[in-house]
Design an enzyme around this catalytic site. Structure first.
Site, PDB file in Angstrom:
ATOM      1  CB  SER A 210     -17.110  14.551  10.097  1.00 16.75           C
ATOM      2  OG  SER A 210     -17.458  15.608   9.441  1.00 16.75           O
TER       3      SER A 210
ATOM      4  NE  ARG B 297      10.280 -16.184  -9.429  1.00 19.29           N
ATOM      5  CZ  ARG B 297      10.881 -16.728  -8.626  1.00 19.29           C
ATOM      6  NH1 ARG B 297      11.122 -16.534  -7.302  1.00 19.29           N
ATOM      7  NH2 ARG B 297      11.318 -18.062  -9.023  1.00 19.29           N
TER       8      ARG B 297
ATOM      9  CD1 TRP C 263      12.246 -15.666  -3.699  1.00 20.02           C
ATOM     10  CD2 TRP C 263      11.620 -13.974  -5.228  1.00 20.02           C
ATOM     11  NE1 TRP C 263      13.204 -15.361  -4.767  1.00 20.02           N
ATOM     12  CE2 TRP C 263      12.845 -14.639  -5.645  1.00 20.02           C
ATOM     13  CE3 TRP C 263      11.183 -12.996  -6.122  1.00 20.02           C
ATOM     14  CZ2 TRP C 263      13.480 -14.215  -6.655  1.00 20.02           C
ATOM     15  CZ3 TRP C 263      11.732 -12.607  -7.230  1.00 20.02           C
ATOM     16  CH2 TRP C 263      13.099 -13.324  -7.726  1.00 20.02           C
TER      17      TRP C 263
ATOM     18  NE  ARG D 131     -11.434  23.222  11.489  1.00 17.90           N
ATOM     19  CZ  ARG D 131     -11.317  22.384  12.794  1.00 17.90           C
ATOM     20  NH1 ARG D 131     -12.217  22.537  13.678  1.00 17.90           N
ATOM     21  NH2 ARG D 131     -10.044  22.211  13.098  1.00 17.90           N
TER      22      ARG D 131
ATOM     23  CB  CYS E 200     -15.447   2.163   8.091  1.00 20.13           C
ATOM     24  SG  CYS E 200     -15.647   3.319   6.802  1.00 20.13           S
TER      25      CYS E 200
END
Lengths: 465, 465
Positions: free
Chosen positions: A50, A455, A447, A81, A54
């Site tokens: 785990s 647009r 904008w 776990r 990156c």
């Protein structure tokens, strides 16, 4: 999540691969089913679980001070776990008919079979390694695993010179260029493509090229590496191309990855055109009721083109793992597919893309208009406003958004998320012009750059009519 | 844009109001129709056109060094484009039946009528000014117009003390608190509501409160101002509440605004429950074929609740102007409505919201689940990762996203855009869990904070089933 259809008592879930997809699946299944209901055995051939592959460029570059910060969950945490995690144990065979896998202890060589009721394949990717002379010489490094990162850091610590050559100019290549600059290296990037970042159209890649040159990186495009020259001590000395030699004290390979599916292929499981496993929306391997696959070893559905695509990214691997764990744990979840979003940076340059490039759209049989606009990250008068180029593709006639590429500085990259959601929802560029995006002078021009592009694209669609 | 239905030769378009909506409309109409086809007359009672009122706090605070940077387009630029712009000229009457407006020269008092074929009402908003003693005293300032900003700066330049009181803790209030801190003032914010930023739910407003306190701002909540105390020279000395007095060398009012629709009301045009003009999707005033309205004087459709809402923001005003200009120029465009996105900051705290708050959802008759998650702006191990709180509302049963509120530091605010697009598209939180958002360690954790919230919300929707 539907809890019916729970696995019976004493069933066993076997997971092959201990990184993002595999361990997310294991953890999610464990959340849904306690150890008395479902035994979970996970095999990982390396030392780690785990972790954020990156993050390796930032560890190598020094932004992340130590390796362990990249580990999201350690083997001990998984075991606490209730996951029976077997490190340094490589699965060598999947016996689909017999419902079992054969695993080998990497250190002792001992082999044994483990039966499964449910199987998760998360074997990840393997880096592309062209079979060229010198490719395995000391001083030549991939950056796929934490072990790779450590080996590269060891080389950097010992290196006598300060010349680095990066082979490949995809996102790993450009991130490693940044890392090596941060380490004080003179960096040359040798790239087969016309421009860096072939995940962008060349006109946008050109902007990355210019920015990298401005950072003092030597970009060599349109150039195939033909080999590596080594010295008397066997260590790499230079990267050789048809026309030139680039002296190198260290070489980093960022040529890309392929799905690691040799096990799956040998077991007769279905692979797609890109070499990845094929799954349904529940991440179940096609035609196999009790086998799931996810992460860098699968192909995914591209929601924009409707075609299969290979998109190895940690964010998908984690989502796959969640979905697999839910289903393998007796619940229900699906992974609808991707739109092809990716964001990266090289020094202060942010690079983002989502959806289709021009050639993707053509390949998918789509006709489109394309527009490119220049805007700024903040109101032009606000301190820190930085220029940003946004390219947008929209389908002819329908005006449906097909893709967006952004190159800029601070505040450019994550703007692509707006387009990612619009692609997911199938919005037209005309509809996008009225999107209610957050505006205040420190955050955006009145904008937003994405709206400016929309647009212009809407106007172009109209003109084509 | 449909170019049919063009206005005949020699028609006249009259625009009331020379800021964002009015001048965007005028400019867009001019783009579509040359002066020989359409005469355009615009009336503005102030000195300026097309400026960024949202930028005033940053000019006052010193981030923007001069006023003229806030002017997007000067009167001269508009005139050069063939718009007959009449500054310092206030329209005093609209004669709908006669198709004409009466305007008064503010300086000379001279009045005259101008006829129109098409009319655009963009009269903006007026600030709320409670009729309390001392409210008009020197040293008490609104920040609605460039003239207001200049007057405040003049006061700051002359002020003998360094104590500022801001009345109101909406986005103008908190932005002005930042501006005054940047100017070296001790700032007290007196707020009628339970927490600052009533556009957020109080639990999220609480986070803003705590952060502002951390910046050294004195926040006084749940408190009504009863008056202002002035000194012998008539200048303001203190802000008075029922329980206390807050000494002030300068007072800034940020209590909010109301639609400026007195002209429209007198002309019998239709107003909504919030006092704003009512329009159709083409921004045409309901029941009036040749009158459009936009910007801070209109109500808008809230796409999430389906109800009318008043949302005065420069970004909407600009969009309205574009749509009006297209339609008034003989083309076709629509404004579908808003989802209620807003982003602001106070020093390094970023505050964002979109969609419905809990009370909005209740008012709209919606049942919902709400979740709140803590995450980070970047991968936890990456330098500069900062904490972020995301609250999400989703409809019961359908799981449709209803709203998102975000409070955090750098990188928090614009994340709300993902939710804004998801709201526009009517996505469910379950679907959102698989959104393909940009991921790389410098940009996001592997699960983007919005995805983390969506996962938790999807779980909560499921549990309610």
């Amino acid at each position: 999540m539907d809890m019916s259809g729970a696995p019976g008592t004493g069933e066993r879930l076997v997971v092959i691969g201990g990184d993002a997809a595999g361990m997310s699946a294991a953890s999610q299944a464990r959340r849904l089913r306690g150890p008395e209901e479902l035994e979970i055995v996970a095999f990982e051939r390396g030392h780690f679980t785990s972790y954020s592959a990156c993050g390796i460029p930032y560890w190598v570059g020094g932004d992340v001070p130590e390796r362990d910060l990249l580990v999201a969950r350690t083997p001990e945490e998984h075991r606490a776990r209730g996951i029976d995690l077997r490190l340094r144990t490589e699965v060598t065979d999947i016996d689909v008919a017999g419902g079992r896998v054969r695993a080998r202890d990497v250190d002792s060589g001992a082999e044994s079979w483990t039966s499964y009721d449910r199987l998760v394949i998360a074997t990840g990717a393997r880096p592309v390694r062209p079979g060229l002379p010198g490719m395995d010489a000391p001083g030549v490094h991939g950056v796929q695993t934490l072990d790779d990162g450590q080996a590269l850091l060891d080389t950097l610590a010992r290196a006598r010179g300060r010349r680095a050559v990066v082979v490949g100019a995809g996102y790993i290549g450009v991130e490693m260029a940044e890392a090596l600059i941060n380490r004080g290296y003179e960096v040359t990037v040798v790239n087969r493509g016309r421009e860096p970042m072939s995940t962008l159209d060349p006109d946008m890649g050109r902007l990355v090229h210019e920015a990298m040159r401005g950072m003092g990186i030597t970009m060599v495009n349109d150039t195939e590496v033909t080999g590596l020259r080594t010295g008397g001590d066997g260590r790499v000395r230079a990267v050789v191309t048809r026309d030139a030699e680039y002296p190198a004290d260290v070489v980093v390979l960022g040529i890309g990855v392929r799905p690691e599916t040799s096990l799956a292929a040998a077991a007769g499981l279905p692979l797609g055109d890109h070499g990845g496993l094929l799954t349904d929306r529940a991440m179940r391997v096609r035609g196999h009721e009790n086998i799931w696959a996810g992460g860098d070893c699968v192909e995914v559905l591209d929601l924009v083109s409707g075609q299969q695509r290979y998109m190895p990214l940690g964010t998908h691997a984690n989502k796959h793992g969640q979905v697999i764990g839910a289903n393998a744990g007796g619940g229900y979840a699906t992974f609808p597919g991707v739109v092809g979003t990716a964001v990266s940076k090289v020094c202060d340059l942010e690079i983002a893309r989502t959806g289709l490039r021009e050639k993707d759209a053509r390949r998918a049989g789509l006709r489109f208009v394309t527009v490119t606009v220049e805007s700024t990250s903040r109101a032009g008068y606000y301190p820190g406003a930085s220029p940003m180029t946004v390219k947008m593709l929209a389908e002819q006639r329908t005006g449906r958004l097909l893709g967006v590429q952004i190159v800029g500085r601070e505040g450019a990259g994550k703007r692509v998320d707006v387009a990612a959601v619009a692609l997911t929802a199938g919005l037209t560029v005309e509809r996008m012009t009225a999107l209610d995006l957050g505006y205040a002078p420190p955050f955006s021009p009145v904008w937003d750059p994405v709206l400016v592009a929309a647009r212009k694209a809407a106007g172009a669609v109209e003109q084509q009519r």
